[in-house]
Design an enzyme around this catalytic site. Sequence first.
Site, PDB file in Angstrom:
ATOM      1  NE  ARG A  80    -116.964  37.276  -0.638  1.00  0.00           N
ATOM      2  CZ  ARG A  80    -116.839  38.532  -1.070  1.00  0.00           C
ATOM      3  NH1 ARG A  80    -117.068  38.815  -2.330  1.00  0.00           N
ATOM      4  NH2 ARG A  80    -116.467  39.490  -0.234  1.00  0.00           N
ATOM      5  CE1 TYR A  81    -116.647  31.546   0.268  1.00  0.00           C
ATOM      6  CE2 TYR A  81    -116.503  33.540   1.586  1.00  0.00           C
ATOM      7  CZ  TYR A  81    -115.962  32.687   0.646  1.00  0.00           C
ATOM      8  OH  TYR A  81    -114.759  32.985   0.073  1.00  0.00           O
ATOM      9  NE  ARG A 106    -116.980  31.856   5.539  1.00  0.00           N
ATOM     10  CZ  ARG A 106    -117.171  30.731   4.837  1.00  0.00           C
ATOM     11  NH1 ARG A 106    -118.219  29.957   5.091  1.00  0.00           N
ATOM     12  NH2 ARG A 106    -116.352  30.392   3.879  1.00  0.00           N
ATOM     13  CB  CYS A 140    -108.076  52.048   8.548  1.00  0.00           C
ATOM     14  SG  CYS A 140    -109.159  51.077   7.497  1.00  0.00           S
ATOM     15  CB  CYS A 190    -102.706  49.106   3.705  1.00  0.00           C
ATOM     16  SG  CYS A 190    -103.033  48.716   5.446  1.00  0.00           S
ATOM     17  CB  CYS A 217    -106.432  49.312   1.142  1.00  0.00           C
ATOM     18  SG  CYS A 217    -108.097  48.948   1.758  1.00  0.00           S
ATOM     19  NE  ARG A 259    -114.173  45.092   1.874  1.00  0.00           N
ATOM     20  CZ  ARG A 259    -114.022  44.166   2.832  1.00  0.00           C
ATOM     21  NH1 ARG A 259    -113.454  44.491   3.983  1.00  0.00           N
ATOM     22  NH2 ARG A 259    -114.458  42.941   2.649  1.00  0.00           N
ATOM     23  CG  ASP A 291    -107.655  41.125  -3.097  1.00  0.00           C
ATOM     24  OD1 ASP A 291    -107.834  39.984  -3.565  1.00  0.00           O
ATOM     25  OD2 ASP A 291    -107.756  41.387  -1.881  1.00  0.00           O
ATOM     26  CG  ASP A 322    -110.790  37.171  -1.632  1.00  0.00           C
ATOM     27  OD1 ASP A 322    -111.936  36.720  -1.482  1.00  0.00           O
ATOM     28  OD2 ASP A 322    -110.003  37.409  -0.693  1.00  0.00           O
ATOM     29  CE  LYS A 362    -110.250  35.164   2.145  1.00  0.00           C
ATOM     30  NZ  LYS A 362    -111.536  35.899   2.118  1.00  0.00           N
TER      31      LYS A 362
HETATM   32  S1  SF4 Z   1    -106.103  46.872   4.296  1.00  0.00           S
HETATM   33 FE1  SF4 Z   1    -107.568  48.572   3.944  1.00  0.00          FE
HETATM   34  S2  SF4 Z   1    -109.241  48.174   5.371  1.00  0.00           S
HETATM   35 FE2  SF4 Z   1    -107.476  46.974   6.083  1.00  0.00          FE
HETATM   36  S3  SF4 Z   1    -106.386  48.321   7.569  1.00  0.00           S
HETATM   37 FE3  SF4 Z   1    -105.413  48.615   5.560  1.00  0.00          FE
HETATM   38  S4  SF4 Z   1    -106.489  50.392   4.729  1.00  0.00           S
HETATM   39 FE4  SF4 Z   1    -107.809  49.600   6.357  1.00  0.00          FE
END
Ligand code: SF4
Length: 365
Positions: free
Chosen positions: A96-97, A100, A109, A113, A116, A118, A279, A316, A323
Amino acid sequence: MSRIDRKSAATLRRPAELIAHGLVPAADLPDLEKVAARYAVAVTTDIAALIDPGDPADPIARQFIPSTEELVTQPGENADPIGDHVHSPVAGIVHRYPDRVLFKLVHVCAVYCRFCFRREMVGPGKATALSQAAYRGALDYIRTHSEIWEVILTGGDPLMLPPSRLAEIMADLAAIDHVRIVRVHTRVPVADPARISGEMIAALKVQGVTTWVALHANHPRELTKKARAACAGMIDAGIPLVSQTVLLRGINDDAATLEALMRAFVECRIKPYYLHHGDLAPGTAHLRTTLAHGQELMRNLRGRVSGLCQPDYVLDIPGGHGKAPVGPNYLSPADSFSQERKQQPELRYRVVDYCGDIHLYPPMS
Ligand code: SF4
């Protein structure tokens, strides 16, 4: 690239297990099954131990226990909310940049979460990790782009890989002359601190690159004794740590909680780095705050803790535009109609101090 240890001791992955451990009422089973069929669930024993089942608003439970609110997608929410796909030239890489890249090694994971960003890309239903061919292709991309100074290992959580595999990856990256920094984004030190073994720490350190670790934690209760020891192990080995926190409604969107979290990071020698605005991931509206509330919290934080404890509040930009800092602005041109501004039009500013009082700069003599 499929050597992933996904089964940490007694991680709870099914709604029936959450019920058996007293984390949710049995009557919620049908609803929870619906959510679990859509989005991955994992609660490690370390995280489960932090949850107070008697508190319906428990800030740890709110982060990890599924809710039917997740089944409601709001307008504007998107399966790829920060635009990873549009910047992915080869599998596993997001460029994206200029200087990096993200290197997405794994799609699993230690915990999942509920907010999340993603969430459509991670979990047991997805491919667990890059194939060996895709890994080689991603490495070739980094090798042939000499502008890449920093590689950010992310996923999923790269510390789900066994130390032996991580050591191989670190060595591959260190062998590329222009790669000088490897940054590891992880939630493992708080979610499953036992994984941060001496072997894991040794794997993260390699001649030829400097390793940084960005720890994701959202509430001061996550920084348990074990989590602090895991972080200290890395820092004592010479790996600097920074923090990442997501601003979350009903979890950390009050000044006292944010203050306690930022102080705890600094006490652990972890520099507060980012406070992310939530997000637009599908089914996460109930956990997002407004930008105005986030700015108010940042103003409040400025008055309560030192500069060492201040993260950057960032958004983002949807669509993959990167960002942007979205914290409060403390400097603005003085009122153009004021007498002072008329006298010195190019020199006068209004600047706000930590108490919210306004001053002119430079002051009138
Ligand atoms: S935010 Fe998403 S990618 Fe990061 S630890 Fe939690 S579930 Fe996994």
